[in-house]
Design a protein around this motif. Sequence first.
Motif, PDB file in Angstrom:
ATOM      1  N   PRO A 188       8.803   0.193  -3.437  1.00 50.04           N
ATOM      2  CA  PRO A 188       7.902   1.031  -2.638  1.00 50.04           C
ATOM      3  C   PRO A 188       8.457   2.439  -2.455  1.00 50.04           C
ATOM      4  N   ARG A 192       7.494   4.347   2.838  1.00 46.27           N
ATOM      5  CA  ARG A 192       7.216   2.951   3.179  1.00 46.27           C
ATOM      6  C   ARG A 192       8.482   2.244   3.668  1.00 46.27           C
ATOM      7  N   TRP A 193       9.622   2.577   3.073  1.00 48.28           N
ATOM      8  CA  TRP A 193      10.877   1.990   3.529  1.00 48.28           C
ATOM      9  C   TRP A 193      11.163   2.401   4.968  1.00 48.28           C
ATOM     10  N   ALA A 196       8.869   0.457   7.209  1.00 52.93           N
ATOM     11  CA  ALA A 196       9.295  -0.945   7.231  1.00 52.93           C
ATOM     12  C   ALA A 196      10.542  -1.126   8.089  1.00 52.93           C
ATOM     13  N   ALA A 228       1.695  -5.118  10.779  1.00 49.31           N
ATOM     14  CA  ALA A 228       2.271  -5.535   9.501  1.00 49.31           C
ATOM     15  C   ALA A 228       1.193  -5.809   8.462  1.00 49.31           C
ATOM     16  N   ARG A 231      -0.524  -2.383   7.253  1.00 45.84           N
ATOM     17  CA  ARG A 231       0.323  -1.456   6.522  1.00 45.84           C
ATOM     18  C   ARG A 231       1.044  -2.092   5.335  1.00 45.84           C
ATOM     19  N   PHE A 232       1.388  -3.388   5.430  1.00 43.17           N
ATOM     20  CA  PHE A 232       2.174  -4.021   4.372  1.00 43.17           C
ATOM     21  C   PHE A 232       1.522  -5.289   3.830  1.00 43.17           C
ATOM     22  N   GLY A 236       4.334  -8.146   4.590  1.00 45.31           N
ATOM     23  CA  GLY A 236       4.770  -7.783   5.924  1.00 45.31           C
ATOM     24  C   GLY A 236       4.331  -8.775   6.986  1.00 45.31           C
ATOM     25  N   SER A 286      -4.337 -10.335   6.598  1.00 48.74           N
ATOM     26  CA  SER A 286      -3.741  -9.662   5.446  1.00 48.74           C
ATOM     27  C   SER A 286      -4.568  -9.889   4.187  1.00 48.74           C
TER      28      SER A 286
END
Length: 334
Positions: A188, A192-193, A196, A228, A231-232, A236, A286
Motif C-alpha cells: 500500500p 495508507r501505512w 493503518a 476499518a 478505509r481498509f 482491516g 466490508s
Amino acid sequence: MAAVVGIRDLRRPAVFALWTLAVAACYYAAGRVGLLRRLVVDGAVVTPVWPPTGVAVACLLMFGMRVWPGIALGAFLVILSLTSPRPDAIGIVLGNTAAPVCAYLMLRRVGFRTDLGRLRDGLALVFLGALTAMLISATVGVGLLVLAGKLAAHGFWLVWLAWWVGDAMGVLIVTPILLLLPAVRRRPRMSRWREASVMALVACGLVPLATHSALSLLFLVYPLLIWAALRFQLAGSMLCALFTSVMATVAATDRTGPFERLSGVQVMMKLQAFNGTMALTALLLSAVVTEQRNTRLYVEQACQELVEVLKHLTAGDAPPGRAPTGGDDGRRRR
C-alpha cells in the motif's frame, strides 16, 4: 519412459502426504490455540471461538477437496490430546471433518469467490459456511457425548448451542483472514501505512478498555470496525474483529470487566452474542464497501474506454478492426 512414469508415481503420494501433514499441523496448532481459553457449560468444556473450523474451510476453499484427510488427521490429533481414542471420539472427528467439507461443497455450489468482493459472498460464508454447515459438527459432537454418558440429556441444547456458535465463529473470523493472505504481496501507499498505524494504536488502546472495563463499554468497538471497513475493507475490519474477539474471550474466561459476577451460562451467552454481532458487522460491511468500490472502478474503466472511442470518432479515425472505405468512395465518384 518407464523411469519417468515411476518417478511421477512416487511424487504423487509424497506430495499428497506433505499436503495432509501441513493441513493437519495447521489444524492442530489452531486447536491448541483455541483450547487456551475455555468455558464450562453445564459440566461440558466448550470454546467460545474454535479456530480449526476456520482453518479447515479456508484450506478447502484454497486447495480443494484433496486436503480433507489433513483435516481429519488434525481433528484426530486434537481429540487425542484431550482424551483416549474411543468410539465417541472417532465420531466427533468425523463430524468435525464433515462440517467443513459440507461448507466447501455448498459454497462452491453457489459460486463463492474467495476474494469476498461481493455482498453475496459474505452472506454465503455467514449462512452456508458458518451457520448451516456447523450444525453438523455440533449435532454429532454433542449427540455422541449424550450417548456415551458424558453429558446429561437435559444439557444437550445448551451445550449444543455453545458448540455450534463456537464452530461458526471460527469460520466467520478466521476463514476471511486466511483467504486474504494471497493478496498480502500488494504494497500500500505510504499514506495508507500512516493511517493503518494510527488505527492500530487506537485499537490497542480502545479494545482493551472496552473489553475489560466494568462499565460495559463493548459498544465502543463498533466505530472502530466501521472505520476499518470503510478505509481498509476486509483486511482491516477482520483483523480488528479478530483482535477484539481475542480480548473479549480473555476477559470472559477471566471473569473481568463486563463479564464479572456472571454465571458460566451468562458469560457464554453474552460473549458469543457480542462476538457474533461484531463478526457479522465487520464481514458484511466490508463486503458491501468492497463491492461498491469494485463497481466504481468498473464504471470508471468503462467511461475511460468510451472516451477513447469518442476521441477516435471525432478525429476521423476508422473504428478498430474495419478497413477505411474512402478510396472506394473516390473511385465511385470518378
